[in-house]
Design an enzyme around this catalytic site. Structure first.
Site, PDB file in Angstrom:
ATOM      1  N   ASP A  11       0.882  -1.170   0.000  1.00 41.96           N
ATOM      2  CA  ASP A  11       0.000   0.000   0.000  1.00 41.96           C
ATOM      3  C   ASP A  11       0.916   1.215   0.000  1.00 41.96           C
ATOM      4  O   ASP A  11       1.662   1.445   0.965  1.00 41.96           O
ATOM      5  CB  ASP A  11      -0.882   0.016   1.253  1.00 41.96           C
ATOM      6  N   ASP A 130     -13.640  -3.353  -1.618  1.00 45.42           N
ATOM      7  CA  ASP A 130     -13.512  -3.075  -0.185  1.00 45.42           C
ATOM      8  C   ASP A 130     -14.899  -3.186   0.432  1.00 45.42           C
ATOM      9  O   ASP A 130     -15.814  -2.458   0.047  1.00 45.42           O
ATOM     10  CB  ASP A 130     -12.946  -1.674   0.049  1.00 45.42           C
TER      11      ASP A 130
END
Length: 250
Positions: A11, A130
């Site tokens: 990330d 998500d």
């Protein structure tokens, strides 16, 4: 049965690898180029690179950083963040991506999945989702988890597959960064409806969690970040543990 895959995830924010809990409270986890090199050497099966603020900041993924990472590895490389049109994907392909991960842009413009599958092939398109549990249901969230939609996760995944997604990367926001284990029940529920590979993300804290997610959910791959970045789990030892538990790995 296909061998299960272990996938570290970078990330990336402002050129650094970061990690948080439930998508917030980010802390530095190192240089993405250095980490990528280490994971390639350790025996990771693939690498995912997510520019986690690109969509929120309305900008493109940092191409030069992607090129630098791609030069360090010899494993399949998936890139996501700020990809809104075919041209974005094309640029990243030429920078070294093997697959593209689309998330918010696909929800806002589902036809983008069809276009990418037709232009580059189904195997090239990863749809990242998500999801968060709200009032007894699972809902899709956008912009790095900042924005709840009214779309139920299962419905969206079904549509993404029908439009040409080659894989689904499903992150449980409730489990993300907690190190309490993957959301095995929900992953199993989703996987039972899919005919394309499912990558589990969110919650890995120890080697047993990987054993659990493969045995209970039968997902195709498990993705993790902080446990790899901070050296809490080493990939060779994780794979050995999975083999001992009768789970086939590469």
């Amino acid at each position: 049965m296909l061998a299960k895959r272990i996938i570290p995830c970078l990330d990336v924010k402002d050129g650094r690898t970061v990690k948080g809990v439930n998508f917030v409270d980010l802390r530095d986890a190192g240089d993405p180029v250095e980490l990528a090199w280490q994971y390639s050497r350790q025996g990771a099966d693939e690498l995912v690179f997510l520019d986690i603020t690109a969509t929120h900041e309305r900008r493109k993924t940092t191409v030069e950083l992607v090129k630098a990472v791609a030069r360090q590895i010899n494993i399949p490389f998936t890139i996501g963040g700020g990809i809104n049109e075919l041209e974005d994907a094309d640029v990243l392909l030429h920078a070294g991506a093997d697959k593209i991960s689309i998330n918010s842009a696909a929800v806002r413009n589902p036809a983008l999945i069809d276009q990418m599958a037709q232009a580059f092939g189904i195997q090239f398109v990863v749809v990242a989702v998500d999801t968060r549990h709200v009032d007894g249901r699972n809902y899709v969230h956008l912009n790095g988890g900042r924005l709840k939609t009214d779309m139920e996760t299962e419905d969206w995944i079904r549509e993404a597959e029908s439009r040409g997604a080659g894989e689904i990367l499903l992150t449980s926001m409730d489990h993300d960064g907690t190190k309490n284990g993957f959301d095995c029940d929900f992953l199993q529920q989703i996987n039972a409806t899919l005919s394309i590979p499912l990558i589990a993300s969110g919650g890995a804290g120890n080697k047993q969690h990987f054993v659990d997610v493969f045995q209970r959910s039968n997902v195709d791959a498990a993705l993790a970040a902080s446990v790899f970045h901070y050296g809490e789990i080493r990939i060779p030892e994780l794979k050995e543990e999975l083999r001992q538990q009768g789970i086939e790995v590469r």
